[in-house]
Design an enzyme around this catalytic site. Sequence first.
Site, mmCIF file in Angstrom:
data_model
loop_
_atom_site.group_PDB
_atom_site.id
_atom_site.type_symbol
_atom_site.label_atom_id
_atom_site.label_comp_id
_atom_site.label_asym_id
_atom_site.label_seq_id
_atom_site.Cartn_x
_atom_site.Cartn_y
_atom_site.Cartn_z
ATOM 1 N N SER A 76 0.901 -1.139 -0.008
ATOM 2 C CA SER A 76 -0.043 -0.061 0.113
ATOM 3 C C SER A 76 0.838 1.248 0.060
ATOM 4 O O SER A 76 1.884 1.384 0.753
ATOM 5 C CB SER A 76 -0.683 -0.150 1.168
ATOM 6 O OG SER A 76 -2.006 1.201 1.228
ATOM 7 N N HIS B 205 2.294 12.174 -1.062
ATOM 8 C CA HIS B 205 1.855 13.628 -1.045
ATOM 9 C C HIS B 205 3.072 14.588 -1.547
ATOM 10 O O HIS B 205 3.942 14.983 -0.463
ATOM 11 C CB HIS B 205 1.484 13.908 0.578
ATOM 12 C CG HIS B 205 0.403 12.790 0.900
ATOM 13 N ND1 HIS B 205 -0.999 13.367 0.532
ATOM 14 C CD2 HIS B 205 0.231 12.196 1.989
ATOM 15 C CE1 HIS B 205 -1.945 12.644 1.182
ATOM 16 N NE2 HIS B 205 -1.287 12.052 1.903
ATOM 17 N N HIS C 297 -2.646 7.204 -4.435
ATOM 18 C CA HIS C 297 -2.674 6.002 -3.634
ATOM 19 C C HIS C 297 -2.829 4.724 -4.516
ATOM 20 O O HIS C 297 -3.227 4.760 -5.594
ATOM 21 C CB HIS C 297 -4.152 6.120 -2.637
ATOM 22 C CG HIS C 297 -4.571 4.957 -2.349
ATOM 23 N ND1 HIS C 297 -5.600 4.117 -3.018
ATOM 24 C CD2 HIS C 297 -4.166 4.018 -1.309
ATOM 25 C CE1 HIS C 297 -5.522 3.015 -2.100
ATOM 26 N NE2 HIS C 297 -4.976 2.864 -1.173
ATOM 27 N N VAL D 263 -2.221 -3.085 -3.691
ATOM 28 C CA VAL D 263 -2.735 -4.520 -3.959
ATOM 29 C C VAL D 263 -2.364 -5.545 -2.805
ATOM 30 O O VAL D 263 -1.665 -5.331 -1.924
ATOM 31 C CB VAL D 263 -1.819 -4.778 -5.168
ATOM 32 C CG1 VAL D 263 -2.352 -4.377 -6.597
ATOM 33 C CG2 VAL D 263 -0.317 -4.701 -5.022
ATOM 34 N N ARG D 264 -3.501 -6.450 -2.841
ATOM 35 C CA ARG D 264 -3.673 -6.944 -1.487
ATOM 36 C C ARG D 264 -4.066 -8.723 -1.871
ATOM 37 O O ARG D 264 -4.762 -8.559 -2.809
ATOM 38 C CB ARG D 264 -4.309 -6.584 -0.399
ATOM 39 C CG ARG D 264 -5.748 -6.019 -0.683
ATOM 40 C CD ARG D 264 -6.381 -5.172 0.194
ATOM 41 N NE ARG D 264 -7.734 -4.660 -0.215
ATOM 42 C CZ ARG D 264 -8.106 -3.886 -1.054
ATOM 43 N NH1 ARG D 264 -7.234 -3.106 -1.672
ATOM 44 N NH2 ARG D 264 -9.266 -3.807 -1.289
ATOM 45 N N HIS E 226 -6.041 7.486 -16.037
ATOM 46 C CA HIS E 226 -7.171 6.771 -16.477
ATOM 47 C C HIS E 226 -6.784 5.754 -17.723
ATOM 48 O O HIS E 226 -7.201 4.499 -17.598
ATOM 49 C CB HIS E 226 -8.491 7.193 -16.802
ATOM 50 C CG HIS E 226 -9.290 7.709 -15.614
ATOM 51 N ND1 HIS E 226 -10.202 6.957 -14.669
ATOM 52 C CD2 HIS E 226 -9.014 8.954 -14.681
ATOM 53 C CE1 HIS E 226 -10.369 7.509 -13.769
ATOM 54 N NE2 HIS E 226 -10.129 8.616 -13.594
ATOM 55 N N HIS F 284 -20.737 12.271 3.446
ATOM 56 C CA HIS F 284 -20.707 13.386 4.387
ATOM 57 C C HIS F 284 -20.621 14.652 3.706
ATOM 58 O O HIS F 284 -21.078 15.874 4.232
ATOM 59 C CB HIS F 284 -20.191 13.288 5.677
ATOM 60 C CG HIS F 284 -18.871 13.434 5.645
ATOM 61 N ND1 HIS F 284 -17.978 12.474 5.361
ATOM 62 C CD2 HIS F 284 -17.676 14.322 5.973
ATOM 63 C CE1 HIS F 284 -16.876 12.529 5.333
ATOM 64 N NE2 HIS F 284 -16.628 13.755 5.887
ATOM 65 N N GLY G 108 -4.944 -4.891 14.762
ATOM 66 C CA GLY G 108 -3.564 -4.905 15.652
ATOM 67 C C GLY G 108 -2.271 -4.538 14.744
ATOM 68 O O GLY G 108 -1.256 -5.029 15.175
ATOM 69 N N ARG H 16 0.730 -2.252 12.801
ATOM 70 C CA ARG H 16 1.332 -1.219 13.147
ATOM 71 C C ARG H 16 0.832 0.290 12.955
ATOM 72 O O ARG H 16 0.863 0.516 11.563
ATOM 73 C CB ARG H 16 2.717 -1.181 12.539
ATOM 74 C CG ARG H 16 3.889 -0.562 12.989
ATOM 75 C CD ARG H 16 5.260 -1.069 12.302
ATOM 76 N NE ARG H 16 6.199 -0.290 12.966
ATOM 77 C CZ ARG H 16 6.823 0.908 12.366
ATOM 78 N NH1 ARG H 16 6.301 1.496 11.198
ATOM 79 N NH2 ARG H 16 7.924 1.365 12.984
#
Length: 298
Positions: free
Chosen positions: A90, A94, A104, A107-108, A143, A173, A256, A258
């Site tokens: 990940s 900035h 951003h 891939v996971r 894109h 929101h 949990g 880091r």
Amino acid sequence: MDTARVKTFLTELQELIVERIEQIDGKAFKRDSWDRTEGGGGMSCVMEEGNVLERGGVNFSHVFGTQLPPSASASRPELAGRGFEAMGVSLVFHPRNPYAPTVHMNVRFFVAQKPGAEPVWWFGGGMDLTPYYGFAEDAVHFHSMCRNALVPFGADYHAKYKKWCDEYFYLKHRQEPRGVGGIFFDDLNAGGFEHCFNLVESVGDHFLSAYAPILERRLDTPYGERERDFQAYRRGRYVEFNLVYDRGTIFGLQSGGRTESILMSLPPIVKWRYDWKPEPGSPEAALYSDFLIGKDWI
């Protein structure tokens, strides 16, 4: 299913991206290896106060647990309570220059396990672009690279994943998109492991060609305090999304993970104002009217 191949790809992808961005910035990332008490660990590569990046991070993690966190089983309630193995890369960059967009990419790979049952696996990921001052050529290029990553795997993937990205990176929101989008997908296992893994490899491999030319094109654009001020204001939206909606952030905190690595995605300088509106006809107003509109750029 071959978790070793996935892990090799992810660690090599991390290093490839880090090396290329170091070439552009001229400063080295800090490499920070860590272990997780509950099982697993990772490598965080972080840059702060670089020549180009005000903050950037490229994180690899490979973690294990006895119970899938709620954020990971929300769309698959039948998997709740299973043990899990999760790995991924990940990143968030900035740049300091307000004319260079934030980006951003993720891939996971997940595996949910329980004794006596077949493991359930899936991939997720995507990339998205968040400009502060929009340029149509940048959005079209980004894109186009996202589309190129997906075209070999089926004609319908890009339209589906672009729409998913527009819907996911949306601040309900605020009733506005986070940026100009890109692609996003989750729960990918249709077509078998090889098909899905190859698609994720393609997405990861297209990241640098999608972002590096934009960063290099904008990094020397002159700017002043007005642009920096607006950048800091718009970065507030990035913070709001990551802390309220982002599944990766929520999963990391629930499992949990880091905390320093999870929250490296947040920009270092941010401002909020009460009920602020851009001046009509200004470059700042153009971001809202011309770019934060869920447009089909290609």
